[in-house]
Write an enzyme that holds these catalytic residues in place. Structure first.
Site, PDB file in Angstrom:
ATOM      1  N   SER A   1       3.345  14.711   6.252  1.00  0.00           N
ATOM      2  CA  SER A   1       4.209  15.522   5.840  1.00  0.00           C
ATOM      3  C   SER A   1       3.528  15.177   3.874  1.00  0.00           C
ATOM      4  O   SER A   1       4.650  14.694   3.672  1.00  0.00           O
ATOM      5  CB  SER A   1       5.145  14.890   6.421  1.00  0.00           C
ATOM      6  OG  SER A   1       6.109  15.421   7.417  1.00  0.00           O
TER       7      SER A   1
ATOM      8  N   ARG B   1       8.182   6.260  10.973  1.00  0.00           N
ATOM      9  CA  ARG B   1       8.556   7.841  11.002  1.00  0.00           C
ATOM     10  C   ARG B   1       9.380   7.621  12.252  1.00  0.00           C
ATOM     11  O   ARG B   1       9.002   7.476  13.225  1.00  0.00           O
ATOM     12  CB  ARG B   1       7.646   8.770  11.169  1.00  0.00           C
ATOM     13  CG  ARG B   1       8.463  10.267  10.831  1.00  0.00           C
ATOM     14  CD  ARG B   1       6.105  10.962  10.364  1.00  0.00           C
ATOM     15  NE  ARG B   1       7.701  12.348  10.472  1.00  0.00           N
ATOM     16  CZ  ARG B   1       7.428  13.342   9.779  1.00  0.00           C
ATOM     17  NH1 ARG B   1       5.822  13.405   8.956  1.00  0.00           N
ATOM     18  NH2 ARG B   1       8.163  14.614   9.691  1.00  0.00           N
TER      19      ARG B   1
ATOM     20  N   ASP C   1      13.413  10.857   9.268  1.00  0.00           N
ATOM     21  CA  ASP C   1      13.424  12.023   8.914  1.00  0.00           C
ATOM     22  C   ASP C   1      14.349  11.656  10.461  1.00  0.00           C
ATOM     23  O   ASP C   1      14.502  10.987  11.105  1.00  0.00           O
ATOM     24  CB  ASP C   1      11.491  12.563   9.923  1.00  0.00           C
ATOM     25  CG  ASP C   1      11.816  13.955  10.148  1.00  0.00           C
ATOM     26  OD1 ASP C   1      12.924  14.853   9.531  1.00  0.00           O
ATOM     27  OD2 ASP C   1      10.760  14.521  10.394  1.00  0.00           O
TER      28      ASP C   1
ATOM     29  N   GLU D   1       7.469  19.152  -1.310  1.00  0.00           N
ATOM     30  CA  GLU D   1       7.500  20.740   0.093  1.00  0.00           C
ATOM     31  C   GLU D   1       9.285  21.179   0.190  1.00  0.00           C
ATOM     32  O   GLU D   1       9.657  22.405   0.684  1.00  0.00           O
ATOM     33  CB  GLU D   1       7.053  19.978   0.941  1.00  0.00           C
ATOM     34  CG  GLU D   1       5.101  20.621   1.218  1.00  0.00           C
ATOM     35  CD  GLU D   1       5.013  19.215   0.056  1.00  0.00           C
ATOM     36  OE1 GLU D   1       5.478  18.572   0.496  1.00  0.00           O
ATOM     37  OE2 GLU D   1       4.032  19.746  -0.309  1.00  0.00           O
ATOM     38  N   ASN D   2      10.004  19.925  -0.180  1.00  0.00           N
ATOM     39  CA  ASN D   2      11.503  19.832   0.184  1.00  0.00           C
ATOM     40  C   ASN D   2      12.462  21.391  -0.555  1.00  0.00           C
ATOM     41  O   ASN D   2      13.372  21.214   0.099  1.00  0.00           O
ATOM     42  CB  ASN D   2      12.339  18.968   0.315  1.00  0.00           C
ATOM     43  CG  ASN D   2      12.042  18.044   1.552  1.00  0.00           C
ATOM     44  OD1 ASN D   2      11.910  17.246   1.018  1.00  0.00           O
ATOM     45  ND2 ASN D   2      11.902  18.879   3.178  1.00  0.00           N
ATOM     46  N   TRP D   3      12.213  21.307  -1.356  1.00  0.00           N
ATOM     47  CA  TRP D   3      12.602  22.322  -2.026  1.00  0.00           C
ATOM     48  C   TRP D   3      12.138  23.522  -1.776  1.00  0.00           C
ATOM     49  O   TRP D   3      13.568  24.757  -1.904  1.00  0.00           O
ATOM     50  CB  TRP D   3      11.383  22.267  -3.484  1.00  0.00           C
ATOM     51  CG  TRP D   3      11.036  22.005  -4.513  1.00  0.00           C
ATOM     52  CD1 TRP D   3      10.565  20.665  -4.839  1.00  0.00           C
ATOM     53  CD2 TRP D   3      12.471  21.131  -5.276  1.00  0.00           C
ATOM     54  NE1 TRP D   3      10.956  19.587  -5.308  1.00  0.00           N
ATOM     55  CE2 TRP D   3      12.197  19.667  -6.359  1.00  0.00           C
ATOM     56  CE3 TRP D   3      14.178  21.797  -5.688  1.00  0.00           C
ATOM     57  CZ2 TRP D   3      12.983  18.879  -7.009  1.00  0.00           C
ATOM     58  CZ3 TRP D   3      14.526  21.139  -6.300  1.00  0.00           C
ATOM     59  CH2 TRP D   3      14.438  19.798  -7.166  1.00  0.00           C
TER      60      TRP D   3
ATOM     61  N   ARG E   1      13.158  24.359   1.384  1.00  0.00           N
ATOM     62  CA  ARG E   1      14.817  24.868   2.141  1.00  0.00           C
ATOM     63  C   ARG E   1      15.644  25.436   0.810  1.00  0.00           C
ATOM     64  O   ARG E   1      15.473  25.904  -0.278  1.00  0.00           O
ATOM     65  CB  ARG E   1      15.170  23.181   1.912  1.00  0.00           C
ATOM     66  CG  ARG E   1      14.650  22.686   2.945  1.00  0.00           C
ATOM     67  CD  ARG E   1      14.803  20.966   3.664  1.00  0.00           C
ATOM     68  NE  ARG E   1      14.080  20.226   4.419  1.00  0.00           N
ATOM     69  CZ  ARG E   1      13.756  19.636   5.153  1.00  0.00           C
ATOM     70  NH1 ARG E   1      15.464  19.310   5.137  1.00  0.00           N
ATOM     71  NH2 ARG E   1      12.873  18.734   5.470  1.00  0.00           N
TER      72      ARG E   1
HETATM   73  C1  IPE Z   1       8.998  14.696   4.996  1.00  0.00           C
HETATM   74  O1  IPE Z   1       9.616  15.077   6.139  1.00  0.00           O
HETATM   75  C2  IPE Z   1       9.615  14.309   3.733  1.00  0.00           C
HETATM   76  C3  IPE Z   1      11.001  13.722   4.143  1.00  0.00           C
HETATM   77  C4  IPE Z   1      11.150  12.705   4.106  1.00  0.00           C
HETATM   78  C5  IPE Z   1      11.426  13.293   2.641  1.00  0.00           C
HETATM   79  P1  IPE Z   1      10.173  16.633   6.260  1.00  0.00           P
HETATM   80  O2  IPE Z   1      11.078  17.248   7.267  1.00  0.00           O
HETATM   81  O3  IPE Z   1       9.879  17.034   5.228  1.00  0.00           O
HETATM   82  O4  IPE Z   1       9.090  17.052   7.393  1.00  0.00           O
HETATM   83  P2  IPE Z   1       8.122  17.810   7.834  1.00  0.00           P
HETATM   84  O5  IPE Z   1       8.456  19.174   7.022  1.00  0.00           O
HETATM   85  O6  IPE Z   1       8.962  17.886   9.240  1.00  0.00           O
HETATM   86  O7  IPE Z   1       6.543  17.927   7.226  1.00  0.00           O
HETATM   87  C1  IPE Z   2      14.950  14.053   6.244  1.00  0.00           C
HETATM   88  O1  IPE Z   2      15.820  14.906   7.546  1.00  0.00           O
HETATM   89  C2  IPE Z   2      15.864  14.303   4.884  1.00  0.00           C
HETATM   90  C3  IPE Z   2      14.770  14.756   4.023  1.00  0.00           C
HETATM   91  C4  IPE Z   2      13.844  15.153   4.561  1.00  0.00           C
HETATM   92  C5  IPE Z   2      15.518  15.790   2.674  1.00  0.00           C
HETATM   93  P1  IPE Z   2      15.156  16.079   7.565  1.00  0.00           P
HETATM   94  O2  IPE Z   2      16.179  17.479   7.008  1.00  0.00           O
HETATM   95  O3  IPE Z   2      13.645  17.109   7.575  1.00  0.00           O
HETATM   96  O4  IPE Z   2      16.315  16.458   9.142  1.00  0.00           O
HETATM   97  P2  IPE Z   2      15.666  17.770  10.131  1.00  0.00           P
HETATM   98  O5  IPE Z   2      13.573  16.910  11.197  1.00  0.00           O
HETATM   99  O6  IPE Z   2      15.408  19.062  10.226  1.00  0.00           O
HETATM  100  O7  IPE Z   2      15.673  16.834  11.307  1.00  0.00           O
HETATM  101 MG    MG Z   3      12.803  16.976   9.121  1.00  0.00          MG
END
Ligand code: IPE
Ligand code: IPE
Ligand code: MG
Length: 241
Positions: free
Chosen positions: A195, A187, A19, A66-68, A70
């Site tokens: 997460s 983490r 992260d 959940e990343n979808w 974004r």
């Molecule tokens: C967790 O990180 C998912 C991945 C590292 C792929 P996120 O950045 O998506 O998690 P949240 O939103 O901070 O909980």
């Molecule tokens: C982790 O970094 C990568 C993914 C979840 C794909 P982030 O994109 O969540 O970075 P921050 O948390 O916004 O800094």
């Molecule tokens: Mg993040």
């Protein structure tokens, strides 16, 4: 457990929530994608470092269910990076005798990505060193839901009965079937939550959180986490001897 390099007790299985790519980029006035690009390079290096340190399984959270949520722009950029790094990863895996496995629901990806994942897995299946597990379109709840669905299908087909269902049965229906539970969860970038990561498998893992942003993570950081793990007194619900 084996005492490896530096006399350290190296965990058999390390799970990683990478992260902080976005924050790393923001600090430098760069687009978030630049953080993801740098983050991919860190993944490659970490695979090599972990394999050399004697880690048997490394599971990395690459993209969550959940990343979808974004922006389409960020999701699109992540898919492009994924395409590119799958090819590089094949080389890194071959050079380091690493076996690659993907967990998560891959059916939601484009066809070429699904094929690329299949190729990575089949072409590295015979490697005997570390197993590198990548969690993509992965969510712990989604994984358990898919497992329950398949168990109910088996029940309907008459190959599984309610009485037969044990914890081992459930584990065998998860994407991680055959992989031991993580000993250590790392983490990066300071967030104190799971997460939706490996909800079943992390039941008794030791947790290590570092403020280090993922693109800045390196061998020293990894060794620091392992050293702290080495000093922990692991318990699984029992009392002191
Ligand atoms: C967790 O990180 C998912 C991945 C590292 C792929 P996120 O950045 O998506 O998690 P949240 O939103 O901070 O909980
Ligand atoms: C982790 O970094 C990568 C993914 C979840 C794909 P982030 O994109 O969540 O970075 P921050 O948390 O916004 O800094
Ligand atoms: Mg993040």
């Amino acid at each position: 457990m084996e005492k490896g390099e530096n006399g350290l007790r190296v965990p058999q299985h390390i799970a990683l929530i990478l992260d902080g790519n976005g924050r790393w980029a923001k600090k430098r006035g760069l687009p978030r994608t630049a953080g993801h690009r740098q983050g991919c390079i860190t993944v490659e290096k970490t695979v090599e470092d972990a394999a050399r340190l004697g880690v048997r399984y490394l599971t990395v959270y690459g993209f969550s269910t959940e990343n979808w949520k974004r922006s389409a722009e960020e999701v699109g950029a992540l898919m492009q990076l994924f395409r590119y790094y799958m090819k590089r990863l094949l080389k890194v895996a071959k050079a380091n005798n690493v076996r690659v496995k993907m967990i998560g629901d891959r059916t939601r990806f484009d066809k070429d990505i699904i094929e690329g994942i299949g190729r990575l897995e089949s072409e590295t299946a015979g490697n005997t060193g570390m197993t590198f597990v990548i969690a993509v379109n992965y969510g712990g709840r989604d994984e358990i839901t898919r497992a329950v669905r398949r168990m109910m299908e088996a029940a309907r087909a008459g190959t599984l009965s309610a009485e037969e269902v044990t914890e081992e049965t459930v584990a065998s229906y998860l994407d991680t079937a055959g992989i031991p539970d993580p000993d250590l969860l790392i983490r990066t970038s300071g967030e104190l939550r799971l997460s939706n990561y490996l909800l079943w498998q992390l039941a008794y893992s030791e947790i290590y959180i570092t403020d280090c942003l993922w693109p800045d993570f390196n061998r020293e950081e990894l060794i620091r986490a392992i050293r702290q793990y080495d000093q922990r007194d692991r318990r699984f619900g029992g009392a002191d001897e």
